[in-house]
Design an enzyme around this catalytic site. Structure first.
Site, short mmCIF file in Angstrom:
data_model
loop_
_atom_site.label_atom_id
_atom_site.label_comp_id
_atom_site.label_asym_id
_atom_site.label_seq_id
_atom_site.Cartn_x
_atom_site.Cartn_y
_atom_site.Cartn_z
N CYS A 1 0.82 -1.22 0.00
CA CYS A 1 0.00 0.00 0.00
C CYS A 1 0.86 1.28 0.00
O CYS A 1 1.54 1.54 -0.97
CB CYS A 1 -0.97 -0.06 1.17
N ARG B 1 -11.97 5.78 -3.92
CA ARG B 1 -11.25 4.87 -3.05
C ARG B 1 -11.66 3.44 -3.35
O ARG B 1 -12.84 3.15 -3.51
CB ARG B 1 -11.61 5.22 -1.61
N HIS C 1 -3.70 -5.64 1.52
CA HIS C 1 -3.30 -5.95 2.89
C HIS C 1 -4.18 -7.11 3.32
O HIS C 1 -4.52 -7.93 2.51
CB HIS C 1 -3.32 -4.71 3.79
#
Lengths: 412, 253
Positions: free
Chosen positions: B107, B141, B205
């Site tokens: 990330c 997002r 993640h």
């Protein structure tokens, strides 16, 4: 409610009716739906309902519901009605519903979702804003916490006549509060430090010692405090020491209690008057009570994020007392379970650990990695049947907690 | 796609007997359970009899040059910018990369390995230039479960993870995509992650190495050489979790 404009009166009346109908229909506790309808009819409802009242707002990542309850208990000393969203409905609609239900209460203690604090400050013009702590929580839907702190700071800097009661041991809280005009700093402690390694002001590494924290590069440091939590004792603003001796367990609740005492003092309530009221609080929204189930005592603890789990571990009966862990990942829990890897489960070694919830496999892999032995179970009843001894502590996140409460509410 | 699959240092030699895992700046870059990636590498190495030394390097400490695997995690915008600035000044990670150490980044850590990434207002910020990638801020997002098919050159099963970012990443020549996206956002162009040599970055993640033991072993192999497979009982929970997650994002037929 005589002073409310017609539209607002209509909005609260209709909203109140909807809340009653929602309760009668068995859909939820009716604490939100009334507010939703009311706000649709009158967008300024929250401001109108707040006018003329003395309002306390309570926010932070963990301890909102409990601290709201403790402050409400302490203000009971004043003998006046206190409006409160005691069941944790902490967005605008929940706040409007709580105020609408108690139109004549001159005082209100309201817990507020972290994201909504700036808007709620603007609408309610609070006398006190209470800031508990700030740490990672449900990152898939919440804003990043540095951003939250920045928005709080801006909102508090612009709030007229507002007192802020803030935990000085949490650097992000201290930074958010230090923009305000009047701050009562409380040394309430900070167990979880993984989100505050860095100076909120300049980003440099924070230095910590027994005196607190300070930035290694800029001038930002822990403010000096008027109130101190010292073990099981509180040192109040006059330097007097009292034993807390709460019914609620754990360090986090002692921290919440000291903050509640500091808020009460803003209203002229002395520690000696408030403490007996705080000691009477034994359970908050189903948490901490011991329920009999199949001949055993089950105690429910809610933990929604890494800091919360750390505090819940602190409350557990000592080993070999068993514990059931339950994790879900629905909307209200956050759909991302990666936070499980931020919790150190090694403290659970040496006691029976049972695992349930919709994401129990995530927990299984996590515990395996920390060399914690565990067994999977389907639910709380299977866990109760499986453990030896008289008691079972349960740590669950939000919807898992609600499911277990429902299961325990069913006949055995 | 000119990237070549590195041969672990033990492709011909024996497996390494110890590994030094360096977690870079957990104080700035550890937002999404990043410790999980460290713990999984440690567990899977130890189960093979490899000793593991963990080194946690805070942002006020020098990055050791002699690590075997460097881990960089996720972080918010300001800590990411600060981390990039400090790592550029520190030079330790550059020295490690030149030595051929393994770098595994997630990330924000992934983005800052590149030449440029988007700052808190979307402004371009200079990255470490360890990997020829460039990141900026996307339209929206990407949050949710992600499922990917791994670059065939790496010979790994599907990747499952969780993503939460607004980054869009493009690769220069010499950098290959880690995977192609089946469900989710990834780099924003249908691909996900990047790798070149022994440097690998991803938006997943979850943490990614927990759910993707094959990727964990690839990273370990690059550093330690060939690894024997684990016993079934040592993989049992991981495989159950993996199957559950794969089923959760695979659309029902």
């Amino acid at each position: 409610m005589g002073k409310l404009p017609m539209r607002a009166r209509l909005a609260t009346t209709l909203g109140g009716a909807a809340g009653t109908m929602s309760r009668l229909a068995g859909r939820g506790d009716g604490s939100v739906i009334g507010g939703v309808i009311g706000l649709r009819l009158e967008p300024d409802l929250l401001a109108l309902l707040s006018a003329g009242r003395q309002i306390v707002l309570v926010t932070g990542t963990n301890g909102k519901t409990t601290t709201t309850r403790l402050i409400t208990a302490a203000l009971g000393v004043l003998g006046q009605d206190v409006a409160s969203n005691a069941f944790g409905a902490n967005m605008e609609a929940g706040l409007a519903a709580a105020l609408g239900k108690a139109p004549n209460a001159p005082l209100a203690v309201l817990e507020v979702d972290e994201r909504y604090l700036p808007a709620v400050i603007k609408a309610t013009r609070p006398r006190v804003v209470t800031l508990l702590n700030l740490s990672r929580d449900q990152m898939d839907r919440a804003a990043e916490i540095w951003l939250v702190a920045r928005r709080w700071r801006e909102a508090l800097a612009g709030a007229q006549g507002c007192w802020v009661v803030a935990n000085a041991d949490d650097p992000l809280i201290a930074w958010a509060a230090s923009g305000a005009r009047h701050v009562v700093w409380v040394a309430a402690g900070q167990r979880w430090q993984e989100d505050s390694w860095c100076c909120p002001q300049c980003g440099s590494h924070l230095l910590r010692d027994e005196l607190g924290w300070r930035c290694g590069e800029c001038s930002f440091r822990r403010p000096s405090t008027r109130w101190v939590l010292d073990g099981d004792r509180v040192i109040d603003s006059a330097g007097r020491v009292s034993d807390l001796s709460l019914s609620l367990p754990g360090r986090a609740n002692r921290s919440n209690a000291v903050i509640a005492l500091a808020v009460a003092e803003v209203f002229g309530v002395e520690t000696t008057q408030a403490l007996p009221r705080l000691r009477d609080v034994a359970s908050v929204a189903g948490r901490y009570t011991r329920l009999a189930r199949r001949g055993r005592q089950v105690r429910l603890l809610l933990a929604k994020n890494p800091a919360g789990w750390l505090e819940a571990f602190d409350v557990l009966d000592p080993p070999p007392a068993p514990v059931l862990l339950a994790v879900n990942a629905r909307g209200p829990d956050g759909k991302d379970t990666s936070w499980l890897w931020d919790v150190d489960y090694r403290v659970l070694r040496g006691r029976p650990v049972l695992v349930s919830g919709e994401r129990r496999l995530d927990l299984a892999v996590r515990l395996e990695s920390d060399l914690v032995a565990f067994d999977l179970v389907e639910g709380v009843d299977e866990a109760v049947d499986q453990v030896e001894g008289h008691s079972l502590d349960v740590i669950a996140n939000y919807t898992a907690f609600q499911q277990i409460r429902v299961a325990l509410g069913r006949a055995e | 796609m000119t990237a070549e699959v590195p041969r672990g240092r033990g492709a011909h030699a024996r497996t390494a007997s110890s590994l030094r895992l360096v977690w870079v700046y957990p104080d700035l870059l550890s937002t999404y359970g990043d410790r999980g990636n460290l713990l999984v590498l440690q567990r899977r190495a130890r189960l093979r009899g490899i000793e593991v030394e963990q080194v946690l390097v805070h942002a006020d400490q020098p990055v050791p040059r002699e690590g075997d695997i460097y881990l960089l995690g996720g972080g918010e915008d300001l800590p990411q910018i600060l981390a990039a600035r400090r790592l550029r000044a520190d030079r330790g990670l550059y020295a490690a990369a030149e030595r051929g150490a393994v770098i595994f980044a997630v990330c924000a850590g992934y983005q800052l390995l590149g030449t440029e990434f988007g700052g808190e207002e979307g402004q371009p910020v200079t990255g470490l230039e360890v990997l020829d990638i460039r990141s900026g801020r996307g339209e929206r997002r990407g949050v949710g479960e992600i499922l990917c098919e791994v670059n065939p050159a790496l010979q790994l099963p599907s990747l499952t993870g969780f993503e939460n970012h607004q980054g869009v990443t493009t690769r220069g020549p010499g950098v290959a995509a880690l995977a192609s996206v089946l469900t989710g956002v990834g780099n924003g162009d249908g691909t996900e992650g990047s790798w070149a040599g022994r440097v690998l970055g991803t938006y997943l993640h979850g943490p990614v190495l927990v759910r993707n033991p094959g990727l964990a072993d690839l990273v370990l192999t690059w550093a330690a050489g060939r690894l024997p497979p684990l016993a079934d009982r040592e993989e049992q929970w991981t495989q159950l979790l993996r199957s559950e997650r794969l089923a959760a994002v695979t659309p029902a037929p």
